[in-house]
Motif scaffolding. Structure first.
Motif, PDB file in Angstrom:
ATOM      1  N   ARG A 474      21.321 -28.932  68.217  1.00 17.55           N
ATOM      2  CA  ARG A 474      20.752 -27.669  68.696  1.00 17.55           C
ATOM      3  C   ARG A 474      21.253 -27.274  70.086  1.00 17.55           C
ATOM      4  O   ARG A 474      20.913 -26.209  70.581  1.00 17.55           O
ATOM      5  CB  ARG A 474      19.225 -27.770  68.752  1.00 17.55           C
ATOM      6  CG  ARG A 474      18.568 -28.010  67.417  1.00 17.55           C
ATOM      7  CD  ARG A 474      17.062 -28.181  67.568  1.00 17.55           C
ATOM      8  NE  ARG A 474      16.462 -27.007  68.182  1.00 17.55           N
ATOM      9  CZ  ARG A 474      15.653 -27.055  69.229  1.00 17.55           C
ATOM     10  NH1 ARG A 474      15.363 -28.210  69.817  1.00 17.55           N
ATOM     11  NH2 ARG A 474      15.126 -25.935  69.720  1.00 17.55           N
ATOM     12  N   TYR A 493      12.243 -26.942  64.088  1.00 13.23           N
ATOM     13  CA  TYR A 493      13.276 -26.076  64.649  1.00 13.23           C
ATOM     14  C   TYR A 493      14.151 -25.560  63.506  1.00 13.23           C
ATOM     15  O   TYR A 493      14.275 -26.199  62.454  1.00 13.23           O
ATOM     16  CB  TYR A 493      14.155 -26.836  65.652  1.00 13.23           C
ATOM     17  CG  TYR A 493      13.381 -27.720  66.600  1.00 13.23           C
ATOM     18  CD1 TYR A 493      12.795 -27.197  67.745  1.00 13.23           C
ATOM     19  CD2 TYR A 493      13.231 -29.076  66.341  1.00 13.23           C
ATOM     20  CE1 TYR A 493      12.076 -28.005  68.608  1.00 13.23           C
ATOM     21  CE2 TYR A 493      12.516 -29.897  67.204  1.00 13.23           C
ATOM     22  CZ  TYR A 493      11.949 -29.356  68.335  1.00 13.23           C
ATOM     23  OH  TYR A 493      11.231 -30.164  69.185  1.00 13.23           O
ATOM     24  N   ASP A 675      10.673 -20.929  67.366  1.00 16.78           N
ATOM     25  CA  ASP A 675      10.839 -22.204  68.081  1.00 16.78           C
ATOM     26  C   ASP A 675      11.543 -22.008  69.412  1.00 16.78           C
ATOM     27  O   ASP A 675      11.454 -22.873  70.288  1.00 16.78           O
ATOM     28  CB  ASP A 675      11.620 -23.185  67.211  1.00 16.78           C
ATOM     29  CG  ASP A 675      12.971 -22.619  66.803  1.00 16.78           C
ATOM     30  OD1 ASP A 675      13.907 -23.388  66.623  1.00 16.78           O
ATOM     31  OD2 ASP A 675      13.099 -21.380  66.687  1.00 16.78           O
ATOM     32  N   THR A 676      12.204 -20.875  69.603  1.00 20.87           N
ATOM     33  CA  THR A 676      12.847 -20.590  70.889  1.00 20.87           C
ATOM     34  C   THR A 676      11.943 -19.841  71.850  1.00 20.87           C
ATOM     35  O   THR A 676      12.370 -19.506  72.953  1.00 20.87           O
ATOM     36  CB  THR A 676      14.133 -19.785  70.650  1.00 20.87           C
ATOM     37  OG1 THR A 676      13.800 -18.569  69.964  1.00 20.87           O
ATOM     38  CG2 THR A 676      15.121 -20.598  69.822  1.00 20.87           C
TER      39      THR A 676
END
Length: 956
Positions: A474, A493, A675-676
């Motif tokens: 990631r 994620y 998730d960000t």
């Protein structure tokens, strides 16, 4: 104000002349108009000349002197020789279009520039188009005055192409969304149409039932009239002679007459015995029509011995001569008018029959059998309402069975079924768990299935590089935020591979305490990536991860990590995996394996390609058009945002505004966060997102679903909360035991000691792992008692609970509020903070070990034999002994043995003398005198054994 003019006053004055537009030139003619009766009139007619059309106009120029044509005259032209009257209203003229510029004024193209294309012709009646920003040519004099535009650069041209491409893509996306919305709207309209058709069918059935009931009532009335005709002979058709002593109509007895307009009647006087209307034919011939109508309306009442009384009814109101307010009501005037025949009503017939039968005849209503839905418990009032019966009848029926109840009492389902069947109804039994029917596992439609990204769970032993491997994929650094360098939280994620495909990763902790998280991650995943360190091999948590993957029935991919280390031995890992029935491809098996390195990035692209290949073989699909379903991965309580749940959508589409149910909690989705950390508008299948809007913190691992209404959400959560409380109470009662068990333990002294704790953590998964780990470290003598375990900061209620039970408060990655901290200091309650789980477990284990009874170890010193017993005043009996072996010490524990049987144990050697001196110890072969604590039943020949007892501390 004064009307005088002040010198120097500069007031503005308006000219009295009226502003007017210049008139068109007109010609005046005289026309004579002819009217009826030979009259005529000369009228002056003005003929207005038509304005000449401008070049480029739509209409042709009219000849000079021709009259201007109005819109009406254009549609229907006047006949020749008859000019238009000047008195008619002229129509507004349309504005003339602007004239085109002469061709001689067109600029000549400059040298080196492209010729300017000809402008399209403008339609008639419209303004000409604005001139484009083309460079103007030099004037006739040769001096350039225009601006020459530069050509586009490659970057600008590429930007323009990109902008056009993005606009086209946005248009396609908007078109797709519009089509999707239209399809959803069509489905919704079709569903609504079906519901309307079903409602109309029910309405038709109800109308048919009502029609049948009306028909049945009508037949009953006809039958009643027929029976009445058999009992009472019909009245003669010819009118009887007028008699002032009897009424003309028996039906008028007891009815209130119409109010009189001419003369008020006496309320206390009895009702008139007879009434007759004066016939209209007896009126004098000289009376007018109004007088006749008035005479028809008057009623003359004659009584013997009473003056004549004339009652005039009120005049009819409203148009048509009828009193609409009293339509259908029986009055004296309407009864004696003879316009329509009055018949006896059904109510009058019923009253007559009751009078004749002595009120014994009662028409029973038709019994309607209903299907009654009965839950596990129901009140008598609710049961009566569902059966459409009186609650009194239900209570009477229960009293016949020997049960005395009130209307608000609750009865069980069996009793309610007996009552309903006794009253002639059918019963449908339902359970409380029926509220969960249709909440999950509804089949998807094949035509709506679409491919979805795979869900991959990374599992393995602690410190084998799972989170580091995911960080390398990631391009993040999640492992830096974990305390102690180990992962203690489960994470979700979604990444995009270099090929453009999406993969959802779930990172699980590797510590032994987080076995529930690993099991939960294996249940919701499609593929399990087993991470094994090349320099460490297969470890206990690796074996546990293999067991979870096999129990979930999902395929497994082996990632041999830390290949960058010099002591890496991947062949050792492959060999050790054979012991657990895992055979990789390089050894002839069917399990994919990849050698990777999170530090150098070796083999990461190959690993992602292998995961996509495995997902393609699985053919993963889901329906994105249905209500969302999924699993709560993690949940926490944020002081600013409230309960926050990290969910994985498995089917359907989750959007803000949906009503969501998870475990015993429900709420309306206020926001979705990726998730960000970005706000998103929707979450489709295999998409992890944080959900805001729950009214409480759900448990990790709970399945969630979107329901259609808040009422259903409340019904489901209330049932689940009640079941949860009952299970907690059952567990508490099992752990506590019965009262007899508690009394026996207190009497025998074998009670189990408990170590009370109050645990608060940052997320639900961590709290669950802590509770599971602490429950495993107890034994049959001592155990940890979890009074309360929750998510969020430590509050005053937690301190109050700990104070009442003498518990210790443990905070994992959370802190206490200021008020709670002050309350704990006042009450003397200990609050301990931790951020690494194995430190917490070790400290609690040491504290619980202190509650264990120590181990007693006996050390033998020696034996002495009693040779003589002496009675000494103020001392008691003193034994004269000889030490046979070992030694005896003052203060040591003694055991008295007689004929090889222990007759006394537990005392201590109080006095030890040799001759007249007190000594500390006497060795074997010497004689001494001894006396004991609180025991003097000694005899000659007894053996005294001396020993010491040492205590050893125990630990869990």
């Amino acid at each position: 104000m004064s009307d005088t003019k002040t010198p120097g006053d500069k007031t503005l004055h308006v000219s009295p002349k009226t502003l007017s537009l210049p008139k068109r030139p007109a010609e005046q003619n005289t026309v004579r108009q002819s009217f009826s009766h030979g009259r005529s009139k000369a009228v002056v007619v003005e003929t207005v000349k038509r304005r000449a059309a401008t070049p480029g106009g739509a209409k042709d120029a009219a000849p000079a002197g021709a009259p201007a044509a109005s819109p009406r005259s254009a549609a229907a032209p006047a006949p020749p020789g008859r000019p238009t009257l000047g008195l008619s209203r002229p129509s507004p003229a349309a504005p003339a279009p602007a004239a085109a510029a002469p061709a001689a004024r067109a600029p000549t193209p400059a040298a080196g520039t492209a010729p300017r294309p000809a402008a399209p012709s403008q339609p008639s009646g419209q303004a000409p188009a604005q001139p484009s920003a083309q460079p103007a040519g030099p004037p006739a004099g040769g001096r350039p005055t225009g601006i020459v535009l530069r050509t586009l650069t490659d970057a600008e041209r590429d930007a323009r192409v990109h902008a056009l491409t993005d606009a086209k893509r946005r248009e396609e996306e908007e078109r797709r969304i519009a089509e999707e919305n239209a399809r959803r709207r069509a489905e919704r309209e079709a569903r609504d149409q079906k519901e309307r058709e079903a409602a109309e069918a029910r309405k038709r059935e109800e109308e048919e039932r009502r029609r049948q009931e009306d028909e049945r009532k009508r037949r009953a009335e006809d039958e009643a009239r027929r029976r009445l005709g058999e009992v009472t002979p019909p009245a003669p058709a010819t009118p009887r002679p007028t008699d002032s002593r009897r009424p003309q109509n028996l039906d008028m007895i007891g009815r209130r007459p119409a109010p009189a307009a001419a003369q008020p009647t006496n309320k206390d006087a009895p009702r008139p015995a007879g009434a007759a209307a004066r016939p209209a034919a007896s009126a004098p011939a000289g009376r007018s029509a109004a007088a006749d109508d008035e005479g028809d309306r008057k009623v003359v009442i004659r009584r013997p011995g009473m003056p004549l009384k004339i009652i005039t009814p009120p005049k009819p109101k409203g148009p048509g001569g009828g009193n609409r307010d009293r339509r259908g009501r029986l009055t004296i005037a309407s009864a004696t008018s003879g316009e329509e025949e009055r018949t006896r009503s059904v109510a009058a017939f019923r009253r007559r029959m009751q009078r004749m039968s002595g009120h014994r005849q009662v028409d029973d209503k038709e019994k309607i059998a209903r299907e009654v839905t009965i839950p596990e418990t129901i009140t008598i009032q609710d049961l009566a309402n569902r059966m459409a019966e009186r609650a009194v009848d239900v209570i009477k029926l229960l009293m016949k069975q020997g049960q005395i109840h009130k209307i608000t009492d609750t009865i069980d389902a069996d009793t309610a079924q007996l009552v309903a069947e006794e009253l002639g109804h059918t019963v449908r039994r339902v359970a409380e768990a029926d509220v969960l029917e249709g909440l999950f596992d509804e089949p998807d439609l094949e035509e709506h299935l679409e491919p979805r990204p795979p869900v991959v769970t990374i599992m393995g032993h602690v410190d084998h590089g799972k989170t580091s491997l995911l960080d390398a994929i990631r391009k993040t650094d999640v492992v830096a935020g974990e305390a102690g360098g180990i992962t203690q939280h489960i994470g979700a994620y979604q990444i995009t591979t270099p090929s453009g495909a999406k993969i959802t990763f779930i990172d699980t902790p590797g510590h032994a305490a987080f076995t529930a998280m690993r099991a939960r991650g294996a249940k919701i995943t499609d593929i399990v990536v087993l991470v094994v360190a090349a320099d460490d091999g297969v470890m206990p948590q690796t074996v546990e991860a293999i067991s979870h993957a096999k129990a979930a029935g999902v395929p497994m991919v082996v990632a041999i990590n830390k290949m960058d280390k010099p002591d890496a031995n991947p062949q050792r890992v492959r060999t050790e995996l054979l012991q657990h029935n895992i055979q990789v491809e390089s050894m002839g098996g069917d399990t994919l394996e990849f050698e990777v390195s999170a530090l150098t990035g070796q083999g990461l692209d190959t690993l992602l390609e292998g995961l996509l290949l495995q997902a393609e073989v699985l053919d993963l699909k889901a329906d994105p058009l249905r209500n969302a379903e999924g699993t709560v991965i993690e949940a926490k309580l944020d002081r600013g945002r409230g309960p926050v749940a990290t969910v994985l959508v498995q089917r359907g589409l989750l959007e803000p505004g949906d009503i969501i149910v998870a475990g015993a909690e429900w709420g309306r989705v206020r926001a979705l966060i990726s998730d960000t950390g970005e706000m998103i508008e929707e979450a489709g299948p295999s998409y992890p997102a944080q959900v805001l809007g729950f009214n409480g913190t759900p448990d990790a691992g709970d399945r969630f679903a979107v329901v259609e209404s808040e009422a259903r959400a409340r019904e489901i959560t209330e049932y689940r909360a009640r079941v949860k409380r009952e299970r907690a109470a059952a567990r508490a009662s099992v752990n506590r035991g019965s009262l007899a068990d508690m009394m026996r333990d207190l009497r025998e002294g074998s009670g189990r000691k408990e170590f009370p704790l109050v645990i608060k953590g940052d997320v639900g998964g961590s709290v669950e792992a802590i509770v599971t780990a602490l429950e495993k470290i107890g034994n049959e003598e001592v155990a940890a008692r979890i009074l309360h375990a929750g998510v969020g900061a430590i509050t005053e209620s937690d301190v109050t609970l700990a104070q009442a039970s003498g518990a210790v408060i443990i905070g994992f990655n959370v802190r206490a509020h200021k008020e709670a901290r002050e309350a704990a200091e006042r009450a003397g309650i200990e609050i301990r903070y931790y951020n690494i789980i194995y430190n917490l477990v070790d400290d609690v284990r040491d504290a619980m070990s202190g509650l264990l009874a120590p181990t007693l170890r006996e050390e033998r010193l020696g034996e002495a034999k009693i040779l003589e017993v002496f009675d000494v005043s103020k001392v008691g009996k003193v034994a004269g002994c000889r030490v046979m072996d070992g030694r005896v010490e003052r203060g040591a524990h003694i055991r008295l043995i007689r004929d090889n049987v222990v007759i006394h144990e537990g005392g201590r050697l109080q006095t030890l003398k040799r001759f007249k001196d007190d000594v500390q110890s006497v060795v074997a072969g010497q004689e001494c005198g001894m006396s004991f604590d609180n025991y003097d039943k000694i005899r000659v020949g007894d053996v005294i054994e001396c020993f010491n007892v040492h205590e050893e501390r125990r630990s869990l």
